[in-house]
Design a protein around this motif. Structure first.
Motif, PDB file in Angstrom:
ATOM      1  N   ALA A   1     -14.267  27.622 -73.723  1.00 25.83           N
ATOM      2  CA  ALA A   1     -14.718  26.364 -74.312  1.00 25.83           C
ATOM      3  C   ALA A   1     -14.155  25.243 -73.448  1.00 25.83           C
ATOM      4  O   ALA A   1     -12.960  24.933 -73.504  1.00 25.83           O
ATOM      5  CB  ALA A   1     -14.238  26.227 -75.751  1.00 25.83           C
ATOM      6  N   THR A   2     -14.998  24.657 -72.616  1.00 29.30           N
ATOM      7  CA  THR A   2     -14.527  23.760 -71.565  1.00 29.30           C
ATOM      8  C   THR A   2     -15.335  22.472 -71.477  1.00 29.30           C
ATOM      9  O   THR A   2     -16.496  22.421 -71.901  1.00 29.30           O
ATOM     10  CB  THR A   2     -14.573  24.492 -70.193  1.00 29.30           C
ATOM     11  OG1 THR A   2     -14.098  23.623 -69.167  1.00 29.30           O
ATOM     12  CG2 THR A   2     -15.998  24.925 -69.862  1.00 29.30           C
TER      13      THR A   2
ATOM     14  N   LYS B   1     -11.002  17.011 -58.024  1.00 22.83           N
ATOM     15  CA  LYS B   1      -9.997  17.833 -57.345  1.00 22.83           C
ATOM     16  C   LYS B   1      -9.315  18.804 -58.302  1.00 22.83           C
ATOM     17  O   LYS B   1      -8.865  19.881 -57.898  1.00 22.83           O
ATOM     18  CB  LYS B   1      -8.942  16.936 -56.685  1.00 22.83           C
ATOM     19  CG  LYS B   1      -9.374  16.325 -55.363  1.00 22.83           C
ATOM     20  CD  LYS B   1      -8.266  15.447 -54.801  1.00 22.83           C
ATOM     21  CE  LYS B   1      -8.715  14.763 -53.519  1.00 22.83           C
ATOM     22  NZ  LYS B   1      -7.675  13.821 -53.009  1.00 22.83           N
ATOM     23  N   ILE B   2      -9.217  18.413 -59.572  1.00 25.11           N
ATOM     24  CA  ILE B   2      -8.583  19.291 -60.556  1.00 25.11           C
ATOM     25  C   ILE B   2      -9.315  20.622 -60.632  1.00 25.11           C
ATOM     26  O   ILE B   2      -8.719  21.681 -60.826  1.00 25.11           O
ATOM     27  CB  ILE B   2      -8.528  18.595 -61.931  1.00 25.11           C
ATOM     28  CG1 ILE B   2      -7.555  17.413 -61.859  1.00 25.11           C
ATOM     29  CG2 ILE B   2      -8.100  19.570 -63.031  1.00 25.11           C
ATOM     30  CD1 ILE B   2      -7.587  16.497 -63.059  1.00 25.11           C
TER      31      ILE B   2
ATOM     32  N   ASP C   1      -8.679  24.468 -67.821  1.00 27.00           N
ATOM     33  CA  ASP C   1      -7.646  23.787 -67.038  1.00 27.00           C
ATOM     34  C   ASP C   1      -6.444  23.419 -67.904  1.00 27.00           C
ATOM     35  O   ASP C   1      -6.566  22.716 -68.902  1.00 27.00           O
ATOM     36  CB  ASP C   1      -8.228  22.536 -66.386  1.00 27.00           C
ATOM     37  CG  ASP C   1      -9.408  22.881 -65.480  1.00 27.00           C
ATOM     38  OD1 ASP C   1      -9.183  23.553 -64.471  1.00 27.00           O
ATOM     39  OD2 ASP C   1     -10.550  22.498 -65.818  1.00 27.00           O
ATOM     40  N   GLY C   2      -5.281  23.921 -67.527  1.00 27.80           N
ATOM     41  CA  GLY C   2      -4.073  23.686 -68.305  1.00 27.80           C
ATOM     42  C   GLY C   2      -3.899  24.659 -69.453  1.00 27.80           C
ATOM     43  O   GLY C   2      -2.917  24.574 -70.193  1.00 27.80           O
TER      44      GLY C   2
ATOM     45  N   LEU D   1      -2.766  24.020 -63.849  1.00 25.38           N
ATOM     46  CA  LEU D   1      -3.431  22.935 -63.142  1.00 25.38           C
ATOM     47  C   LEU D   1      -3.184  23.068 -61.642  1.00 25.38           C
ATOM     48  O   LEU D   1      -2.067  23.331 -61.200  1.00 25.38           O
ATOM     49  CB  LEU D   1      -2.918  21.583 -63.643  1.00 25.38           C
ATOM     50  CG  LEU D   1      -3.368  21.182 -65.051  1.00 25.38           C
ATOM     51  CD1 LEU D   1      -2.706  19.873 -65.461  1.00 25.38           C
ATOM     52  CD2 LEU D   1      -4.884  21.064 -65.131  1.00 25.38           C
ATOM     53  N   GLY D   2      -4.268  22.920 -60.881  1.00 24.89           N
ATOM     54  CA  GLY D   2      -4.163  23.035 -59.429  1.00 24.89           C
ATOM     55  C   GLY D   2      -4.361  24.428 -58.902  1.00 24.89           C
ATOM     56  O   GLY D   2      -4.239  24.661 -57.705  1.00 24.89           O
ATOM     57  N   THR D   3      -4.671  25.392 -59.792  1.00 30.46           N
ATOM     58  CA  THR D   3      -4.903  26.770 -59.345  1.00 30.46           C
ATOM     59  C   THR D   3      -6.318  27.206 -59.701  1.00 30.46           C
ATOM     60  O   THR D   3      -6.982  26.610 -60.543  1.00 30.46           O
ATOM     61  CB  THR D   3      -3.905  27.752 -59.987  1.00 30.46           C
ATOM     62  OG1 THR D   3      -4.144  27.794 -61.399  1.00 30.46           O
ATOM     63  CG2 THR D   3      -2.478  27.314 -59.743  1.00 30.46           C
TER      64      THR D   3
END
Length: 260
Positions: free
Chosen positions: A46-47, A126-127, A14-15, A20-22
């Motif tokens: 790596a999350t 939601k992210i 994310d990012g 973000l948001g996709t």
């Protein structure tokens, strides 16, 4: 490190991989991953996400996954490393969160469930385009091996969440929520274990990230690259800053240094 020595790249999601948001990779990001693979460079996620919520991208085959901020690492065929939070610690954190009216979400390898919700936890999920999973049998889940605990939480609440806790620590990439992981766990540890698995050195690795929980990762490879959309602290700790995820910064960096 000579960038030409790169044999493996680690990506936050994310990012970093995703705006973000996709939920889908940009065309340039997909092209980048495919070309890296064709050039025999390993690509790894790596999350901080739970294993269950890591997206699958059509046509992209990652060589390894580091999930739960480093608490679980695997390839398609092998578990490289696993380090659940001690059961006693899990129950103490649930108790601590309840004392400050914070619901928590627990993540095992195959289950994700929460004992309630609040606005911060809802916005956190939601992210990743997920609802807070309150339908799961939380009591049953709490008895499983838990790799990560997620909760809404601001910095002033950290000490309350970790009261009488000695087996876990907080890592955070957002100022309204926390990921609680095993003590001394991090994306850096996950990268170390993954490099050992592939018989590679840190000098053969680079990483891209944008959140504060990516800082250990960026410091554990030959070149740590902060996204242009990263926070000031992340950029300060990185070796290099590339363009933002919105401007396909990873593609531009890899193209500039002839990795594609």
């Amino acid at each position: 490190m000579n960038i030409k020595d790169t044999k493996i790249i680690f990506f936050d999601i994310d990012g970093t991989l995703l705006k973000l948001g996709t939920k889908e990779l940009s065309p340039k990001m997909k092209e980048t991953l495919l070309k890296l693979k064709s050039n025999h460079i390993k690509i790894c996620i790596a999350t901080g996400r739970a294993l269950l919520t890591i997206p699958k991208f059509e046509g992209i085959d990652f060589d390894a996954i580091i999930a739960f901020n480093g608490s679980y690492c695997c390839t398609k065929k092998n578990v490289i490393y696993k380090n659940p939070i001690p059961a006693k610690t899990v129950h103490q954190i649930i108790k601590n969160a309840s004392s400050i009216d914070r619901p928590v979400a627990l993540a095992s390898l195959d289950m994700l469930g929460a004992n309630g919700s609040d606005q911060d936890l809802e916005d956190y999920f939601k992210i990743a385009h997920e609802p807070v999973p309150t339908e799961v049998d939380f009591d049953y889940l709490s008895k499983q091996d838990i790799y990560q605990i997620m909760s809404g939480g601001r910095k002033e609440e950290y000490s309350s969440l970790l009261r009488e806790v000695d087996g876990a620590e907080i890592t955070a990439w957002w100022d309204r929520a926390v990921d609680i992981i095993p003590l001394n766990g991090s994306k850096a540890l996950g990268i170390q274990k993954t490099l050992e698995h592939f018989n590679l050195t840190k000098e053969q690795a680079i990483a891209f990230g944008d959140g504060n929980n990516d800082i250990p990762m960026l410091k554990s490879v030959g070149i740590g690259i902060a996204m242009g959309n990263a926070g000031a602290e992340v950029k300060k700790m990185a070796d290099v800053v590339c363009d933002s995820v919105e401007n396909d910064g990873i593609y531009k960096y890899c193209k500039k240094y002839h990795l594609l």
